[in-house]
Design a protein around this motif. Structure first.
Motif, PDB file in Angstrom:
ATOM      1  N   ARG A  14       1.986  65.363  46.667  1.00 15.59           N
ATOM      2  CA  ARG A  14       1.541  66.609  46.033  1.00 15.59           C
ATOM      3  C   ARG A  14       0.300  66.390  45.185  1.00 15.59           C
ATOM      4  N   THR A  15       0.211  65.240  44.527  1.00 20.41           N
ATOM      5  CA  THR A  15      -0.868  65.015  43.552  1.00 20.41           C
ATOM      6  C   THR A  15      -1.833  63.913  43.949  1.00 20.41           C
ATOM      7  N   ALA A  16      -1.483  63.096  44.939  1.00 22.08           N
ATOM      8  CA  ALA A  16      -2.261  61.934  45.393  1.00 22.08           C
ATOM      9  C   ALA A  16      -2.282  60.809  44.356  1.00 22.08           C
ATOM     10  N   GLU A  17      -1.391  60.870  43.381  1.00 22.21           N
ATOM     11  CA  GLU A  17      -1.336  59.818  42.356  1.00 22.21           C
ATOM     12  C   GLU A  17      -0.367  58.719  42.790  1.00 22.21           C
ATOM     13  N   LYS A  18      -0.791  57.468  42.583  1.00 16.42           N
ATOM     14  CA  LYS A  18       0.096  56.335  42.848  1.00 16.42           C
ATOM     15  C   LYS A  18       1.041  56.142  41.674  1.00 16.42           C
ATOM     16  N   ASN A  19       2.312  55.871  41.975  1.00 16.72           N
ATOM     17  CA  ASN A  19       3.285  55.623  40.920  1.00 16.72           C
ATOM     18  C   ASN A  19       2.919  54.355  40.162  1.00 16.72           C
ATOM     19  N   ALA A  20       2.827  54.463  38.854  1.00 17.22           N
ATOM     20  CA  ALA A  20       2.362  53.352  38.036  1.00 17.22           C
ATOM     21  C   ALA A  20       3.292  52.154  38.082  1.00 17.22           C
ATOM     22  N   THR A  21       4.572  52.392  38.348  1.00 14.23           N
ATOM     23  CA  THR A  21       5.541  51.294  38.385  1.00 14.23           C
ATOM     24  C   THR A  21       5.842  50.820  39.807  1.00 14.23           C
ATOM     25  N   GLY A  22       5.157  51.425  40.795  1.00 14.94           N
ATOM     26  CA  GLY A  22       5.345  50.984  42.169  1.00 14.94           C
ATOM     27  C   GLY A  22       6.556  51.557  42.865  1.00 14.94           C
ATOM     28  N   GLU A  23       7.119  52.630  42.310  1.00 15.49           N
ATOM     29  CA  GLU A  23       8.276  53.260  42.958  1.00 15.49           C
ATOM     30  C   GLU A  23       7.823  54.195  44.083  1.00 15.49           C
ATOM     31  N   PRO A  24       8.641  54.352  45.110  1.00 16.18           N
ATOM     32  CA  PRO A  24       9.988  53.790  45.321  1.00 16.18           C
ATOM     33  C   PRO A  24       9.991  52.398  45.952  1.00 16.18           C
ATOM     34  N   LEU A  25       8.809  51.839  46.205  1.00 16.98           N
ATOM     35  CA  LEU A  25       8.734  50.553  46.892  1.00 16.98           C
ATOM     36  C   LEU A  25       9.402  49.447  46.074  1.00 16.98           C
ATOM     37  N   ARG A  32      -3.589  54.243  52.161  1.00 17.13           N
ATOM     38  CA  ARG A  32      -3.426  52.931  51.539  1.00 17.13           C
ATOM     39  C   ARG A  32      -4.605  52.620  50.628  1.00 17.13           C
ATOM     40  N   GLN A  33      -5.800  52.887  51.125  1.00 14.50           N
ATOM     41  CA  GLN A  33      -7.010  52.637  50.356  1.00 14.50           C
ATOM     42  C   GLN A  33      -7.541  53.902  49.686  1.00 14.50           C
ATOM     43  N   ILE A  34      -7.220  55.079  50.247  1.00 12.90           N
ATOM     44  CA  ILE A  34      -7.797  56.336  49.769  1.00 12.90           C
ATOM     45  C   ILE A  34      -6.667  57.337  49.543  1.00 12.90           C
ATOM     46  N   PRO A  35      -5.933  57.220  48.434  1.00 13.68           N
ATOM     47  CA  PRO A  35      -4.789  58.108  48.214  1.00 13.68           C
ATOM     48  C   PRO A  35      -5.174  59.585  48.158  1.00 13.68           C
ATOM     49  N   GLU A  36      -6.451  59.873  47.868  1.00 16.33           N
ATOM     50  CA  GLU A  36      -6.896  61.264  47.807  1.00 16.33           C
ATOM     51  C   GLU A  36      -6.729  61.991  49.136  1.00 16.33           C
ATOM     52  N   MET A  37      -6.554  61.246  50.208  1.00 12.55           N
ATOM     53  CA  MET A  37      -6.318  61.892  51.503  1.00 12.55           C
ATOM     54  C   MET A  37      -5.051  62.745  51.481  1.00 12.55           C
ATOM     55  N   ALA A  38      -4.120  62.444  50.572  1.00 13.07           N
ATOM     56  CA  ALA A  38      -2.887  63.235  50.469  1.00 13.07           C
ATOM     57  C   ALA A  38      -3.164  64.673  50.057  1.00 13.07           C
ATOM     58  N   LEU A  39      -4.313  64.919  49.436  1.00 15.92           N
ATOM     59  CA  LEU A  39      -4.636  66.270  48.982  1.00 15.92           C
ATOM     60  C   LEU A  39      -5.126  67.171  50.106  1.00 15.92           C
ATOM     61  N   LEU A  40      -5.355  66.613  51.286  1.00 11.30           N
ATOM     62  CA  LEU A  40      -5.808  67.410  52.419  1.00 11.30           C
ATOM     63  C   LEU A  40      -4.591  67.936  53.171  1.00 11.30           C
ATOM     64  N   ARG A  41      -4.356  69.225  53.032  1.00 10.18           N
ATOM     65  CA  ARG A  41      -3.188  69.871  53.609  1.00 10.18           C
ATOM     66  C   ARG A  41      -3.485  70.338  55.034  1.00 10.18           C
ATOM     67  N   THR A  51      -7.098  72.270  54.343  1.00  9.85           N
ATOM     68  CA  THR A  51      -7.498  72.756  53.032  1.00  9.85           C
ATOM     69  C   THR A  51      -7.362  71.620  52.034  1.00  9.85           C
ATOM     70  N   HIS A  52      -8.073  71.738  50.922  1.00 16.65           N
ATOM     71  CA  HIS A  52      -7.990  70.741  49.854  1.00 16.65           C
ATOM     72  C   HIS A  52      -7.171  71.336  48.720  1.00 16.65           C
ATOM     73  N   ALA A  53      -6.118  70.645  48.310  1.00 11.65           N
ATOM     74  CA  ALA A  53      -5.177  71.180  47.327  1.00 11.65           C
ATOM     75  C   ALA A  53      -5.831  71.445  45.971  1.00 11.65           C
ATOM     76  N   GLN A  54      -6.924  70.746  45.656  1.00 10.12           N
ATOM     77  CA  GLN A  54      -7.547  70.883  44.336  1.00 10.12           C
ATOM     78  C   GLN A  54      -8.987  71.372  44.403  1.00 10.12           C
ATOM     79  N   ARG A  55      -9.424  71.798  45.602  1.00  5.65           N
ATOM     80  CA  ARG A  55     -10.817  72.249  45.753  1.00  5.65           C
ATOM     81  C   ARG A  55     -10.853  73.610  46.448  1.00  5.65           C
ATOM     82  N   PRO A  56     -10.545  74.685  45.716  1.00  9.38           N
ATOM     83  CA  PRO A  56     -10.601  76.004  46.345  1.00  9.38           C
ATOM     84  C   PRO A  56     -12.004  76.392  46.797  1.00  9.38           C
ATOM     85  N   ASP A  57     -13.013  75.680  46.291  1.00  8.45           N
ATOM     86  CA  ASP A  57     -14.384  75.966  46.719  1.00  8.45           C
ATOM     87  C   ASP A  57     -14.640  75.538  48.162  1.00  8.45           C
TER      88      ASP A  57
END
Length: 274
Positions: A224-235, A52-61, A72-78
């Motif tokens: 997949r990307t941790a990006e919030k939908n700019a138009t608020g979908e599907p909510l 809710r506050q930290i969408p980047e958590m979605a990148l932690l697989r 693992t981190h989807a965008q940090r192979p290091d």
């Protein structure tokens, strides 16, 4: 003839608000599915952290491993994969806050805190709920005295595949079920049939649908990307036809038998409606 109701998918989320694992079978314990949301990330004030506050958590697989799981981190192979056991030890303890509850928790390894803090770019700690902790489902709706893990409020979340299909028919860009983080997904039946259920069985195990689940901004985060939908979908679309008062409903909060084994493909039998 109506298609039979079947348990289509089972999901566990070992760490609240991180990625889930689809499993073919799962043991039921007093707090829900075994290993579901027993781990939690907390901030420097020992308060729970979510997408809710930290969408980047979605990148932690999260992937299964022997007696535990790999992060693992989807965008940090290091960042090398981090192994977390399914259960912690009581070597270090603290009190943590989740919603209005303050509960006792065991700390994870310091290396896990360091890895997660680096992955999220902010200080955090990984904590575990032991079997000694008592966190109750909402008392006024919980005459059976059911327990819950670090899930928001109930041991299980149930959604019908038909409900997601109906929603996707209204969206310009369909979304996946992972936006809604269910434990139990069933096939068959009409869209939102689960809204009317009260007592039902999966296989031979009894469950009770207690109330609809109010959804939040987390459903707008692409897992997949941790990006919030700019138009608020599907909510935004859900709000046009799934609102009750100030809340937008999708899925059912469910209590269960406390013990048992679920398998995908188990038949689902509705015993009573409300």
């Amino acid at each position: 003839m109506a298609s039979p109701l079947l348990l289509q998918d089972l999901y566990i989320y070992p760490v609240k608000s991180l990625g889930g694992i689809r499993v073919a079978h799962a043991e039921i314990e007093p707090r829900g599915l075994r290993h579901d949301r027993r781990w939690l990330l907390v901030d420097e004030q020992n308060r729970f952290m979510t997408q809710r506050q930290i969408p980047e958590m979605a990148l932690l697989r999260v992937a299964p491993a022997h007696n535990g799981f790999l992060l693992t981190h989807a965008q940090r192979p290091d960042l090398l994969p981090l192994y977390i056991p399914f259960e912690a030890t009581p070597e270090r303890t603290l009190f943590v806050t989740i919603w209005d509850d303050m509960v006792f928790a065991w700390r994870g390894a310091r290396t896990a805190d360091e890895w997660l803090s680096e992955a999220l770019g902010r200080a955090c700690k990984l904590v575990y709920m032991s079997d000694m902790v008592r966190r109750d489902v909402e008392p006024e709706l919980n005459p059976e005295g059911q327990l819950v893990s670090f899930a928001d409020g109930y041991p299980f979340l149930l959604i019908g595949q038909s409900s997601l299909d109906e929603l996707n028919g209204r969206l310009a860009e369909p979304v996946l079920m992972d936006r809604f983080r269910p434990n139990l997904v069933f096939s068959g039946g009409e869209a939102f049939a689960e809204d009317t259920w009260e007592h039902f069985q999966v296989g031979e195990l009894p469950f009770r649908a207690v109330r609809a689940c109010g959804r939040c901004v987390m459903t707008t985060v692409d897992q997949r990307t941790a990006e919030k939908n700019a138009t608020g979908e599907p909510l935004r679309t859900l709000a046009t036809y799934r609102s009750q008062g100030s809340k937008v409903m999708f899925g059912q909060n469910v209590t269960g038998p406390g013990r048992g084994l679920l398998r995908t493909g188990d038949p689902v039998l509705v015993q009573s409606t409300r």
